[in-house]
Design a protein around this motif. Sequence first.
Motif, PDB file in Angstrom:
ATOM      1  N   MET A  41     -48.911  21.570 -47.577  1.00 50.23           N
ATOM      2  CA  MET A  41     -48.687  20.725 -46.407  1.00 50.23           C
ATOM      3  C   MET A  41     -47.660  21.353 -45.464  1.00 50.23           C
ATOM      4  O   MET A  41     -47.794  21.297 -44.244  1.00 50.23           O
ATOM      5  CB  MET A  41     -48.196  19.347 -46.858  1.00 50.23           C
ATOM      6  CG  MET A  41     -48.129  18.321 -45.726  1.00 50.23           C
ATOM      7  SD  MET A  41     -49.779  17.934 -45.089  1.00 50.23           S
ATOM      8  CE  MET A  41     -49.348  16.779 -43.789  1.00 50.23           C
ATOM      9  N   SER A  42     -46.609  21.953 -46.061  1.00 51.83           N
ATOM     10  CA  SER A  42     -45.576  22.595 -45.253  1.00 51.83           C
ATOM     11  C   SER A  42     -46.138  23.762 -44.451  1.00 51.83           C
ATOM     12  O   SER A  42     -45.721  24.017 -43.326  1.00 51.83           O
ATOM     13  CB  SER A  42     -44.430  23.085 -46.147  1.00 51.83           C
ATOM     14  OG  SER A  42     -44.901  24.032 -47.083  1.00 51.83           O
ATOM     15  N   GLN A  43     -47.100  24.479 -45.052  1.00 50.37           N
ATOM     16  CA  GLN A  43     -47.712  25.610 -44.365  1.00 50.37           C
ATOM     17  C   GLN A  43     -48.510  25.135 -43.146  1.00 50.37           C
ATOM     18  O   GLN A  43     -48.513  25.775 -42.103  1.00 50.37           O
ATOM     19  CB  GLN A  43     -48.623  26.388 -45.316  1.00 50.37           C
ATOM     20  CG  GLN A  43     -49.129  27.700 -44.716  1.00 50.37           C
ATOM     21  CD  GLN A  43     -49.915  28.512 -45.721  1.00 50.37           C
ATOM     22  OE1 GLN A  43     -50.234  28.034 -46.804  1.00 50.37           O
ATOM     23  NE2 GLN A  43     -50.228  29.744 -45.361  1.00 50.37           N
ATOM     24  N   VAL A  44     -49.171  23.988 -43.296  1.00 48.59           N
ATOM     25  CA  VAL A  44     -49.924  23.413 -42.184  1.00 48.59           C
ATOM     26  C   VAL A  44     -48.973  23.053 -41.048  1.00 48.59           C
ATOM     27  O   VAL A  44     -49.265  23.279 -39.866  1.00 48.59           O
ATOM     28  CB  VAL A  44     -50.700  22.153 -42.642  1.00 48.59           C
ATOM     29  CG1 VAL A  44     -51.366  21.480 -41.435  1.00 48.59           C
ATOM     30  CG2 VAL A  44     -51.743  22.519 -43.686  1.00 48.59           C
ATOM     31  N   LYS A  45     -47.807  22.492 -41.398  1.00 46.75           N
ATOM     32  CA  LYS A  45     -46.806  22.145 -40.393  1.00 46.75           C
ATOM     33  C   LYS A  45     -46.312  23.387 -39.663  1.00 46.75           C
ATOM     34  O   LYS A  45     -46.064  23.353 -38.457  1.00 46.75           O
ATOM     35  CB  LYS A  45     -45.633  21.429 -41.053  1.00 46.75           C
ATOM     36  CG  LYS A  45     -45.954  20.020 -41.544  1.00 46.75           C
ATOM     37  CD  LYS A  45     -44.718  19.363 -42.132  1.00 46.75           C
ATOM     38  CE  LYS A  45     -45.029  17.946 -42.606  1.00 46.75           C
ATOM     39  NZ  LYS A  45     -43.833  17.289 -43.211  1.00 46.75           N
ATOM     40  N   ASN A  46     -46.181  24.486 -40.408  1.00 49.63           N
ATOM     41  CA  ASN A  46     -45.744  25.741 -39.793  1.00 49.63           C
ATOM     42  C   ASN A  46     -46.761  26.223 -38.749  1.00 49.63           C
ATOM     43  O   ASN A  46     -46.396  26.711 -37.684  1.00 49.63           O
ATOM     44  CB  ASN A  46     -45.543  26.816 -40.858  1.00 49.63           C
ATOM     45  CG  ASN A  46     -44.336  26.545 -41.738  1.00 49.63           C
ATOM     46  OD1 ASN A  46     -43.482  25.730 -41.393  1.00 49.63           O
ATOM     47  ND2 ASN A  46     -44.267  27.213 -42.875  1.00 49.63           N
ATOM     48  N   TYR A  47     -48.039  26.094 -39.083  1.00 47.45           N
ATOM     49  CA  TYR A  47     -49.090  26.454 -38.133  1.00 47.45           C
ATOM     50  C   TYR A  47     -49.009  25.579 -36.888  1.00 47.45           C
ATOM     51  O   TYR A  47     -49.039  26.074 -35.755  1.00 47.45           O
ATOM     52  CB  TYR A  47     -50.472  26.302 -38.775  1.00 47.45           C
ATOM     53  CG  TYR A  47     -50.960  27.531 -39.503  1.00 47.45           C
ATOM     54  CD1 TYR A  47     -51.525  28.603 -38.801  1.00 47.45           C
ATOM     55  CD2 TYR A  47     -50.871  27.630 -40.880  1.00 47.45           C
ATOM     56  CE1 TYR A  47     -51.984  29.725 -39.457  1.00 47.45           C
ATOM     57  CE2 TYR A  47     -51.321  28.754 -41.552  1.00 47.45           C
ATOM     58  CZ  TYR A  47     -51.879  29.804 -40.836  1.00 47.45           C
ATOM     59  OH  TYR A  47     -52.327  30.917 -41.490  1.00 47.45           O
ATOM     60  N   THR A  57     -37.993  30.249 -38.613  1.00 44.93           N
ATOM     61  CA  THR A  57     -39.123  30.704 -39.434  1.00 44.93           C
ATOM     62  C   THR A  57     -40.293  29.732 -39.415  1.00 44.93           C
ATOM     63  O   THR A  57     -41.441  30.128 -39.642  1.00 44.93           O
ATOM     64  CB  THR A  57     -38.673  30.910 -40.889  1.00 44.93           C
ATOM     65  OG1 THR A  57     -38.093  29.684 -41.379  1.00 44.93           O
ATOM     66  CG2 THR A  57     -37.635  32.017 -40.975  1.00 44.93           C
ATOM     67  N   ASP A  58     -40.041  28.469 -39.127  1.00 44.30           N
ATOM     68  CA  ASP A  58     -41.096  27.458 -39.182  1.00 44.30           C
ATOM     69  C   ASP A  58     -42.200  27.690 -38.150  1.00 44.30           C
ATOM     70  O   ASP A  58     -43.324  27.227 -38.337  1.00 44.30           O
ATOM     71  CB  ASP A  58     -40.505  26.053 -38.969  1.00 44.30           C
ATOM     72  CG  ASP A  58     -39.641  25.610 -40.144  1.00 44.30           C
ATOM     73  OD1 ASP A  58     -39.725  26.272 -41.213  1.00 44.30           O
ATOM     74  OD2 ASP A  58     -38.887  24.637 -40.009  1.00 44.30           O
ATOM     75  N   VAL A  59     -41.880  28.384 -37.053  1.00 44.25           N
ATOM     76  CA  VAL A  59     -42.873  28.558 -35.991  1.00 44.25           C
ATOM     77  C   VAL A  59     -43.585  29.903 -36.060  1.00 44.25           C
ATOM     78  O   VAL A  59     -44.573  30.116 -35.355  1.00 44.25           O
ATOM     79  CB  VAL A  59     -42.211  28.399 -34.601  1.00 44.25           C
ATOM     80  CG1 VAL A  59     -41.586  27.032 -34.456  1.00 44.25           C
ATOM     81  CG2 VAL A  59     -41.174  29.496 -34.358  1.00 44.25           C
ATOM     82  N   LYS A  60     -43.091  30.804 -36.883  1.00 45.91           N
ATOM     83  CA  LYS A  60     -43.641  32.163 -36.907  1.00 45.91           C
ATOM     84  C   LYS A  60     -45.105  32.203 -37.325  1.00 45.91           C
ATOM     85  O   LYS A  60     -45.910  32.951 -36.771  1.00 45.91           O
ATOM     86  CB  LYS A  60     -42.810  33.055 -37.831  1.00 45.91           C
ATOM     87  CG  LYS A  60     -41.435  33.399 -37.272  1.00 45.91           C
ATOM     88  CD  LYS A  60     -40.697  34.360 -38.179  1.00 45.91           C
ATOM     89  CE  LYS A  60     -39.352  34.745 -37.588  1.00 45.91           C
ATOM     90  NZ  LYS A  60     -38.609  35.689 -38.472  1.00 45.91           N
ATOM     91  N   THR A  61     -45.472  31.411 -38.324  1.00 46.39           N
ATOM     92  CA  THR A  61     -46.856  31.420 -38.819  1.00 46.39           C
ATOM     93  C   THR A  61     -47.834  31.024 -37.721  1.00 46.39           C
ATOM     94  O   THR A  61     -48.856  31.685 -37.505  1.00 46.39           O
ATOM     95  CB  THR A  61     -47.013  30.456 -40.009  1.00 46.39           C
ATOM     96  OG1 THR A  61     -46.093  30.820 -41.033  1.00 46.39           O
ATOM     97  CG2 THR A  61     -48.428  30.514 -40.567  1.00 46.39           C
ATOM     98  N   GLY A  62     -47.515  29.959 -37.012  1.00 42.63           N
ATOM     99  CA  GLY A  62     -48.390  29.496 -35.937  1.00 42.63           C
ATOM    100  C   GLY A  62     -48.447  30.463 -34.775  1.00 42.63           C
ATOM    101  O   GLY A  62     -49.508  30.678 -34.181  1.00 42.63           O
ATOM    102  N   ILE A  63     -47.308  31.081 -34.441  1.00 43.20           N
ATOM    103  CA  ILE A  63     -47.266  32.043 -33.337  1.00 43.20           C
ATOM    104  C   ILE A  63     -48.092  33.278 -33.673  1.00 43.20           C
ATOM    105  O   ILE A  63     -48.824  33.804 -32.820  1.00 43.20           O
ATOM    106  CB  ILE A  63     -45.806  32.421 -33.022  1.00 43.20           C
ATOM    107  CG1 ILE A  63     -45.081  31.224 -32.382  1.00 43.20           C
ATOM    108  CG2 ILE A  63     -45.747  33.628 -32.092  1.00 43.20           C
ATOM    109  CD1 ILE A  63     -43.607  31.448 -32.155  1.00 43.20           C
ATOM    110  N   ASN A  64     -47.987  33.760 -34.897  1.00 47.41           N
ATOM    111  CA  ASN A  64     -48.809  34.898 -35.324  1.00 47.41           C
ATOM    112  C   ASN A  64     -50.290  34.553 -35.253  1.00 47.41           C
ATOM    113  O   ASN A  64     -51.114  35.381 -34.857  1.00 47.41           O
ATOM    114  CB  ASN A  64     -48.449  35.302 -36.760  1.00 47.41           C
ATOM    115  CG  ASN A  64     -47.124  36.042 -36.837  1.00 47.41           C
ATOM    116  OD1 ASN A  64     -46.730  36.711 -35.887  1.00 47.41           O
ATOM    117  ND2 ASN A  64     -46.427  35.921 -37.958  1.00 47.41           N
ATOM    118  N   PHE A  65     -50.623  33.348 -35.639  1.00 50.87           N
ATOM    119  CA  PHE A  65     -52.019  32.890 -35.599  1.00 50.87           C
ATOM    120  C   PHE A  65     -52.550  32.899 -34.172  1.00 50.87           C
ATOM    121  O   PHE A  65     -53.664  33.368 -33.911  1.00 50.87           O
ATOM    122  CB  PHE A  65     -52.112  31.482 -36.194  1.00 50.87           C
ATOM    123  CG  PHE A  65     -53.474  30.864 -36.091  1.00 50.87           C
ATOM    124  CD1 PHE A  65     -54.477  31.232 -36.973  1.00 50.87           C
ATOM    125  CD2 PHE A  65     -53.752  29.924 -35.113  1.00 50.87           C
ATOM    126  CE1 PHE A  65     -55.752  30.667 -36.876  1.00 50.87           C
ATOM    127  CE2 PHE A  65     -55.018  29.360 -35.007  1.00 50.87           C
ATOM    128  CZ  PHE A  65     -56.017  29.737 -35.894  1.00 50.87           C
TER     129      PHE A  65
END
Length: 337
Positions: free
Chosen positions: A1-7, A54-62
């Motif tokens: 769930m946390s990973q989804v929030k990061n995206y 770090t929380d926004v990096k996953t979504g930004i990379n996507f």
Amino acid sequence: MSQVKNYISGIMVAFILAVVAKFLSKLIPYHVISAGVFAMLIGMAIHPILGKITDVKTGINFVSKKVLKVSIVLMGASLSFTQVYEVGRYSLIVMTFTLLTAFGFGNLFGKLFHMNWKLSNLISAGTGICGGSAIAAISPTIEADDNDVAYAISATFIFDIIMVILFPLMGQLLSMSDLGFGLWTGTAVNDTSSVVAAGYAYSDIAGNYAVIVKLTRTLSIVPVVLIFSYVNLRVKINNKKYGERVKVKVKKIFPWFILLFLGMVALKSTGMIKEVVGKELADLSKFLMIMSLGAIGLKTDFKKVYKSGIMPMLHGFLISTLVVIVSYLVQNMLGQI
């Protein structure tokens, strides 16, 4: 769930950045600076702040990688095979000259500046093909050091930022047609994101042409990677450092999204996608591109660019300038300006 929030958090940051960029672009007379350019510049300006979250990096990379490809695929809904053929037949000729210029002069300058052949050719690949994507694809093939990869990406990126702003202005100054400017941008500007920004800053038609040319140019990654796989093997043999042949998995480096783009063009060409729907998909494509450009800006760290040094930057600048000139001269000879 946390990973989804990061995206979601990263995607929302890119979305808000795109909205702000569109608003600012409308404030500029004649839209000289496009929303894509604004998104990239604002992204780079706030990178020092968001880069630590770090929380926004996953979504930004996507957004910077996946969403950009989706936007290009959707763009196919506004094109037809007639347009693709009209641009493609000339782009192959121009691309041949620009690739020879990039790698020929790249190796010459590399020797003059006493650079290692891996760094020199990474810069040439980034300039001649498609920026960071080409560098990322070729670097494992020639077993390049991480420092070489960082230098090469920095050297090509800075020139791209300059060209995104100057290209539309030069196009207006030279009174270039939409087709001519799209062909020039698609063959002379390095990274896909920069091609998109510069092309659409000139006009929507020029932007469409530029992306088609850029997609054609991207295909050259495959043969170039295979060639450098052989070159690296020969260097090992000459140095009497025998080892296993570098294996190149074409499946991983082939830009499969191009096939989806062509599929969308086919649907538009056969009338399965109506004009109204095609326009809506094209508008969505443009907005997704602005988001992607903003995300790329958010990932750019000026400190790393600064540490890259002067000579690789000069190397990349000289090659990029020559590619711009050669592309224009060849088009002029072909009568496509």
